[in-house]
Write an enzyme that holds these catalytic residues in place. Structure first.
Site, PDB file in Angstrom:
ATOM      1  N   SER A  10       0.836  -1.213   0.000  1.00 17.55           N
ATOM      2  CA  SER A  10       0.000   0.000   0.000  1.00 17.55           C
ATOM      3  C   SER A  10       0.871   1.264   0.000  1.00 17.55           C
ATOM      4  O   SER A  10       0.465   2.289  -0.546  1.00 17.55           O
ATOM      5  CB  SER A  10      -0.977   0.007   1.181  1.00 17.55           C
ATOM      6  OG  SER A  10      -0.288   0.128   2.394  1.00 17.55           O
ATOM      7  N   ARG A  33      12.611  -8.602   6.296  1.00 22.17           N
ATOM      8  CA  ARG A  33      13.836  -9.388   6.324  1.00 22.17           C
ATOM      9  C   ARG A  33      14.956  -8.477   6.801  1.00 22.17           C
ATOM     10  O   ARG A  33      15.035  -7.324   6.362  1.00 22.17           O
ATOM     11  CB  ARG A  33      14.139  -9.894   4.908  1.00 22.17           C
ATOM     12  CG  ARG A  33      15.075 -11.028   4.844  1.00 22.17           C
ATOM     13  CD  ARG A  33      15.439 -11.413   3.439  1.00 22.17           C
ATOM     14  NE  ARG A  33      16.815 -11.897   3.489  1.00 22.17           N
ATOM     15  CZ  ARG A  33      17.150 -13.156   3.680  1.00 22.17           C
ATOM     16  NH1 ARG A  33      16.242 -14.079   3.745  1.00 22.17           N
ATOM     17  NH2 ARG A  33      18.419 -13.515   3.768  1.00 22.17           N
ATOM     18  N   ASN A  84      13.599   3.265   6.362  1.00 24.63           N
ATOM     19  CA  ASN A  84      12.603   2.238   6.686  1.00 24.63           C
ATOM     20  C   ASN A  84      11.406   2.879   7.381  1.00 24.63           C
ATOM     21  O   ASN A  84      11.573   3.794   8.199  1.00 24.63           O
ATOM     22  CB  ASN A  84      13.234   1.198   7.628  1.00 24.63           C
ATOM     23  CG  ASN A  84      12.263   0.097   8.020  1.00 24.63           C
ATOM     24  OD1 ASN A  84      11.569  -0.462   7.165  1.00 24.63           O
ATOM     25  ND2 ASN A  84      12.186  -0.216   9.302  1.00 24.63           N
ATOM     26  N   HIS A  96       8.388   2.181   9.966  1.00 26.56           N
ATOM     27  CA  HIS A  96       8.116   1.224  11.048  1.00 26.56           C
ATOM     28  C   HIS A  96       6.898   1.668  11.841  1.00 26.56           C
ATOM     29  O   HIS A  96       6.787   2.851  12.202  1.00 26.56           O
ATOM     30  CB  HIS A  96       9.345   1.122  11.966  1.00 26.56           C
ATOM     31  CG  HIS A  96       9.164   0.106  13.045  1.00 26.56           C
ATOM     32  ND1 HIS A  96       9.254  -1.249  12.818  1.00 26.56           N
ATOM     33  CD2 HIS A  96       8.855   0.234  14.357  1.00 26.56           C
ATOM     34  CE1 HIS A  96       9.032  -1.906  13.937  1.00 26.56           C
ATOM     35  NE2 HIS A  96       8.784  -1.024  14.896  1.00 26.56           N
ATOM     36  N   SER A 139       7.240   5.638  12.447  1.00 22.80           N
ATOM     37  CA  SER A 139       8.544   6.310  12.340  1.00 22.80           C
ATOM     38  C   SER A 139       9.173   6.003  10.987  1.00 22.80           C
ATOM     39  O   SER A 139       8.998   4.908  10.446  1.00 22.80           O
ATOM     40  CB  SER A 139       9.507   5.781  13.409  1.00 22.80           C
ATOM     41  OG  SER A 139       8.951   5.877  14.695  1.00 22.80           O
ATOM     42  N   ASP A 191      15.794  -1.734  13.399  1.00 21.69           N
ATOM     43  CA  ASP A 191      14.910  -0.594  13.711  1.00 21.69           C
ATOM     44  C   ASP A 191      15.544   0.414  14.673  1.00 21.69           C
ATOM     45  O   ASP A 191      14.827   1.050  15.460  1.00 21.69           O
ATOM     46  CB  ASP A 191      13.575  -1.097  14.305  1.00 21.69           C
ATOM     47  CG  ASP A 191      12.815  -1.993  13.345  1.00 21.69           C
ATOM     48  OD1 ASP A 191      12.949  -1.812  12.126  1.00 21.69           O
ATOM     49  OD2 ASP A 191      12.083  -2.884  13.818  1.00 21.69           O
TER      50      ASP A 191
END
Ligand code: GAR
Length: 229
Positions: A8, A86, A102, A104, A131, A140
């Protein structure tokens, strides 16, 4: 763009690209899952797709080497991880340090990893959010770029929280891409640096869906009374 699932966020990027609201060239969609719906979305939008099958590589290092080769093929300015489930090894991450971000679904540094909504509920948190951070070898844990915060409602559920957050995550991702396209965004000494200015704290997405670089109202906050004066 690296993804493993629904895609999405990729669809939101395609929407921004097609409406020319952001100067985006989405050069490829790479996945570790052949069945990821995001790959279908990419194909339908004319974006080259790549499936790198984890079962075909004996270890993480060789898998990451192939992933790196595929990324290199499209020469991206920025690598976006949205639901790429991954862990990337240190060699690949360090090769692109400062150029991989990334998304998160938590207010990092809280709740790295999985099941973030239930963990926020169990902890009795009053707020949750999403975030965007630079990717570093620790899961993360890279320097934060931006966040959006939402209230947790009475009798909330993980599903309800996810449903409310996900459309806003799309805005957060697009605000981040806008930031990278309009400004010089760097990771310097593990700190977010925008146009040569170091930021000790992550940016907060404002109510208009852009980052508040100059003190605009953060997302979800009532309009300041001062404004009416
Ligand atoms: C997003 O909600 C993102 O926050 C989450 O995966 C979803 C991807 O959605 N990411 C993680 O959990 C990363 N640890 P999408 O496939 O519809 O773009």
């Amino acid at each position: 763009m690296l993804l493993s699932g629904r895609g999405s966020n990729l669809a939101a990027m395609i929407g921004a690209r097609d409406s020319a609201s952001l100067p985006l060239d989405i050069c490829s969609a790479i996945s570790n899952r052949n069945t990821a719906k995001g790959l279908e979305i990419a194909r339908a939008a004319g974006i080259p797709t790549v499936f790198v099958d984890p079962a075909s590589y004996p270890d993480r290092q060789s898998y990451d080497q192939e992933l790196g080769r595929q990324i290199q093929e499209s020469q991206p300015d920025l690598i976006v991880l949205a639901g790429f489930m991954r862990i990337l090894g240190p060699e690949l991450v360090n090769q692109y340090r400062g150029h991989i971000i990334n998304l998160h679904p938590s207010l990092l540094p809280k709740y790295t990893g999985l099941d973030t909504y239930n963990r926020a509920l169990s902890a009795g948190d009053t707020h949750y959010g999403a975030s965007i951070h630079f990717v570093t070898p620790e899961l993360d844990a890279g320097t934060l770029i931006g966040q959006v915060t939402l209230p947790i409602e009475a009798n909330d559920t993980a599903e309800g929280m996810a449903n409310r957050l996900q459309p806003i995550e799309h805005l957060l991702l697009l605000a981040s891409l806008e930031l990278f396209s309009l400004h010089t965004v760097r990771l310097i000494d593990d700190m977010l640096n925008i146009d040569g200015i170091a930021h000790e704290k992550p940016l907060h997405m404002a109510a208009d869906g852009h980052f508040a670089l100059t003190g605009s109202q953060p997302w979800g906050q009532p309009e300041s009374q001062d404004k009416a004066r």
